[in-house]
Design an enzyme around this catalytic site. Structure first.
Site, PDB file in Angstrom:
ATOM      1  N   SER A   1       0.827  -1.205   0.000  1.00  0.00           N
ATOM      2  CA  SER A   1       0.000   0.000   0.000  1.00  0.00           C
ATOM      3  C   SER A   1       0.861   1.255   0.000  1.00  0.00           C
ATOM      4  O   SER A   1       1.876   1.311   0.706  1.00  0.00           O
ATOM      5  CB  SER A   1      -0.854  -0.030   1.263  1.00  0.00           C
ATOM      6  OG  SER A   1      -1.131   1.258   1.704  1.00  0.00           O
TER       7      SER A   1
ATOM      8  N   TYR B   1      -0.388  -0.579  10.105  1.00  0.00           N
ATOM      9  CA  TYR B   1      -0.583  -0.881   8.678  1.00  0.00           C
ATOM     10  C   TYR B   1       0.727  -0.669   7.901  1.00  0.00           C
ATOM     11  O   TYR B   1       1.123  -1.482   7.069  1.00  0.00           O
ATOM     12  CB  TYR B   1      -1.687   0.038   8.168  1.00  0.00           C
ATOM     13  CG  TYR B   1      -2.238  -0.261   6.799  1.00  0.00           C
ATOM     14  CD1 TYR B   1      -3.067  -1.362   6.573  1.00  0.00           C
ATOM     15  CD2 TYR B   1      -1.971   0.591   5.727  1.00  0.00           C
ATOM     16  CE1 TYR B   1      -3.611  -1.601   5.320  1.00  0.00           C
ATOM     17  CE2 TYR B   1      -2.510   0.349   4.477  1.00  0.00           C
ATOM     18  CZ  TYR B   1      -3.328  -0.747   4.281  1.00  0.00           C
ATOM     19  OH  TYR B   1      -3.864  -0.972   3.035  1.00  0.00           O
TER      20      TYR B   1
ATOM     21  N   LYS C   1       2.613  -3.515   5.783  1.00  0.00           N
ATOM     22  CA  LYS C   1       2.703  -3.355   4.327  1.00  0.00           C
ATOM     23  C   LYS C   1       4.174  -3.216   3.908  1.00  0.00           C
ATOM     24  O   LYS C   1       4.552  -3.651   2.810  1.00  0.00           O
ATOM     25  CB  LYS C   1       1.875  -2.163   3.859  1.00  0.00           C
ATOM     26  CG  LYS C   1       0.350  -2.386   3.975  1.00  0.00           C
ATOM     27  CD  LYS C   1      -0.135  -3.613   3.222  1.00  0.00           C
ATOM     28  CE  LYS C   1      -1.643  -3.652   3.020  1.00  0.00           C
ATOM     29  NZ  LYS C   1      -2.115  -4.925   2.433  1.00  0.00           N
TER      30      LYS C   1
HETATM   31  P1  NAI Z   1     -12.135  -4.656   1.738  1.00  0.00           P
HETATM   32  O1  NAI Z   1     -12.347  -4.401   3.183  1.00  0.00           O
HETATM   33  O2  NAI Z   1     -13.227  -4.363   0.781  1.00  0.00           O
HETATM   34  O3  NAI Z   1     -11.726  -6.188   1.500  1.00  0.00           O
HETATM   35  C1  NAI Z   1     -10.892  -6.910   2.365  1.00  0.00           C
HETATM   36  C2  NAI Z   1     -11.427  -8.321   2.448  1.00  0.00           C
HETATM   37  O4  NAI Z   1     -10.546  -9.114   3.247  1.00  0.00           O
HETATM   38  C3  NAI Z   1     -12.809  -8.376   3.132  1.00  0.00           C
HETATM   39  O5  NAI Z   1     -13.747  -8.994   2.266  1.00  0.00           O
HETATM   40  C4  NAI Z   1     -12.554  -9.176   4.398  1.00  0.00           C
HETATM   41  O6  NAI Z   1     -13.653 -10.005   4.796  1.00  0.00           O
HETATM   42  C5  NAI Z   1     -11.344 -10.022   4.006  1.00  0.00           C
HETATM   43  N1  NAI Z   1     -10.602 -10.502   5.170  1.00  0.00           N
HETATM   44  C6  NAI Z   1     -10.186  -9.775   6.241  1.00  0.00           C
HETATM   45  N2  NAI Z   1      -9.574 -10.595   7.133  1.00  0.00           N
HETATM   46  C7  NAI Z   1      -9.563 -11.840   6.590  1.00  0.00           C
HETATM   47  C8  NAI Z   1      -9.047 -13.091   7.026  1.00  0.00           C
HETATM   48  N3  NAI Z   1      -8.429 -13.219   8.213  1.00  0.00           N
HETATM   49  N4  NAI Z   1      -9.191 -14.169   6.232  1.00  0.00           N
HETATM   50  C9  NAI Z   1      -9.832 -14.046   5.021  1.00  0.00           C
HETATM   51  N5  NAI Z   1     -10.357 -12.899   4.571  1.00  0.00           N
HETATM   52  C10 NAI Z   1     -10.219 -11.798   5.350  1.00  0.00           C
HETATM   53  O7  NAI Z   1     -10.821  -3.858   1.344  1.00  0.00           O
HETATM   54  P2  NAI Z   1     -10.106  -3.583  -0.067  1.00  0.00           P
HETATM   55  O8  NAI Z   1      -9.998  -2.144  -0.227  1.00  0.00           O
HETATM   56  O9  NAI Z   1     -10.694  -4.424  -1.130  1.00  0.00           O
HETATM   57  O10 NAI Z   1      -8.622  -4.102   0.286  1.00  0.00           O
HETATM   58  C11 NAI Z   1      -7.993  -5.236  -0.300  1.00  0.00           C
HETATM   59  C12 NAI Z   1      -6.496  -5.136  -0.068  1.00  0.00           C
HETATM   60  O11 NAI Z   1      -5.980  -3.967  -0.696  1.00  0.00           O
HETATM   61  C13 NAI Z   1      -6.078  -5.020   1.394  1.00  0.00           C
HETATM   62  O12 NAI Z   1      -4.914  -5.779   1.614  1.00  0.00           O
HETATM   63  C14 NAI Z   1      -5.789  -3.559   1.584  1.00  0.00           C
HETATM   64  O13 NAI Z   1      -4.888  -3.312   2.633  1.00  0.00           O
HETATM   65  C15 NAI Z   1      -5.218  -3.225   0.233  1.00  0.00           C
HETATM   66  N6  NAI Z   1      -5.267  -1.802  -0.115  1.00  0.00           N
HETATM   67  C16 NAI Z   1      -6.449  -1.198  -0.483  1.00  0.00           C
HETATM   68  C17 NAI Z   1      -6.450   0.131  -0.856  1.00  0.00           C
HETATM   69  C18 NAI Z   1      -7.657   0.803  -1.389  1.00  0.00           C
HETATM   70  O14 NAI Z   1      -7.528   1.946  -1.888  1.00  0.00           O
HETATM   71  N7  NAI Z   1      -8.823   0.205  -1.339  1.00  0.00           N
HETATM   72  C19 NAI Z   1      -5.241   0.961  -0.742  1.00  0.00           C
HETATM   73  C20 NAI Z   1      -4.060   0.223  -0.407  1.00  0.00           C
HETATM   74  C21 NAI Z   1      -4.095  -1.104  -0.095  1.00  0.00           C
END
Ligand code: NAI
Length: 322
Positions: A153, A166, A170
């Site tokens: 990230s 975080y 990351k």
């Molecule tokens: P989101 O919250 O929509 O999706 C994350 C998913 O991970 C959720 O569906 C959640 O249920 C699942 N999850 C959490 N803990 C878990 C576990 N222990 N086992 C299995 N599943 C689990 O978030 P988003 O935005 O889609 O993020 C996805 C990735 O991208 C993350 O790693 C986040 O840190 C990274 N990210 C996102 C950014 C953004 O702009 N949306 C920016 C930088 C990084």
């Protein structure tokens, strides 16, 4: 040019029940990959597990003629990672692609950070990436082929307030990506990372939490929201799919991607300053030269970095005979 397909390939996408992971899973499946849609179905902060998001995405893929199974294991333990990989092997007989995407947030200022905010972040993001990749790696090594796409990230790598937990995980994922790329090279396993930017519930949550930290002008907020609406998560997935493809030529790299814009993040090294009798005052007096980015290099590995260091030392007057 032929389209890039994933026929005969099996992929695990963690956290694929919504947000970015869902789009990654949909794209890979639409190109022929058989996908294990993993998601614990928790809130942004990692609470209240729910099986339905993973099941809904797997169903969505099957309804569109693709092949997918849902998996609701938490990847935040070694047993969970092992069970997830076993699920892929039992269902599809192989594992070619791991997309480590699952994540949670627990933003708080460093002064107030407790292990309740730190440990779950380490478990899900950093250890979770280990826990899923390691058993998959064993299978990939045996078959002499694999692709791993990790999720880091910009907020973590470049640093932003309230995210010391975080940023730490990351940053760890960046180091892990580089090391695994080195170890995977002899086995045709490529390991890269993305730093995504997409309008998901996580980004909304992050913006809400930083809005209390910085009092933004409403006009600036409105303009930001206009940009945010362009950050469709589906515009991140093509980079993930390319890095997961057989034709991916790179390893150990990080791509920052959002709203259709893709760029590379890299670690550069300035030409710097050399003095065999370096003192504290030398550092003060030559800081500008040390930081001058003219002619910087991008060392591929520690060997290349030390070769550059040794070149400075060898060129130094102190080593000139006589
Ligand atoms: P989101 O919250 O929509 O999706 C994350 C998913 O991970 C959720 O569906 C959640 O249920 C699942 N999850 C959490 N803990 C878990 C576990 N222990 N086992 C299995 N599943 C689990 O978030 P988003 O935005 O889609 O993020 C996805 C990735 O991208 C993350 O790693 C986040 O840190 C990274 N990210 C996102 C950014 C953004 O702009 N949306 C920016 C930088 C990084």
């Amino acid at each position: 040019m032929a389209e890039l397909g994933f026929e005969d390939k099996v992929a695990i996408v963690t956290g694929a029940g919504g947000g970015l992971g869902q789009q990654h899973a949909l794209l890979l499946a639409s190109r022929g990959a058989r996908v294990v849609v993993n998601d614990l179905g928790v809130s942004v902060t990692g609470e209240s597990p729910d099986n339905s998001p993973a099941e809904a995405v797997a169903r969505q893929i099957r309804d569109h003629g693709g092949d997918a199974v849902a998996d609701t294991t938490s990847i935040a333990s070694a047993e969970g990672g092992q069970a997830l990989v076993q699920r892929a092997l039992d269902t599809y007989g192989r594992i070619d692609i791991v997309v480590n995407n699952a994540g949670i947030l627990r933003d708080v200022l460093f002064d107030d950070m407790t292990s309740d905010q730190l440990d779950p972040l380490i478990d899900v993001h950093l250890k979770g990436t280990f826990f899923v990749t390691r058993p998959a790696w064993i299978a990939m090594r045996k078959q002499g082929y694999g692709r791993v796409v990790n999720t880091t990230s910009a907020a973590g790598l470049l640093g932003t307030a309230k995210k010391s937990n975080y940023g730490a995980v990351k940053g760890g994922i960046l180091g892990l990506t580089r090391v695994l790329a080195a170890e995977g090279a002899p086995h045709n396993i490529k390991v890269n990372a993305i730093a995504p930017f997409a309008m998901t519930r996580m980004l909304t949550h992050s913006m809400d939490s930083s809005a209390d930290a910085v009092d933004l002008d409403p006009a600036v907020m409105e303009m930001m929201e206009g940009f945010m609406r362009k950050l469709d998560p589906a515009l991140v997935s093509p980079v993930v799919a390319f890095l997961a493809h057989e034709q991916c030529p790179v390893s150990g790299e990080v791509y920052t991607v959002g709203g259709g814009q893709v760029s590379q993040f890299f670690i550069g090294r300035t030409q710097g300053y050399y003095n065999p009798a370096l003192s504290v005052e030398d550092v003060r007096d030559h800081l500008e030269q040390i930081r001058d980015r003219t002619g910087y290099t991008v060392p591929a590995d520690p060997g290349e970095e030390s070769a550059q260091l040794f070149a400075s030392i060898a060129g130094g007057s102190s080593l000139t005979p006589g």
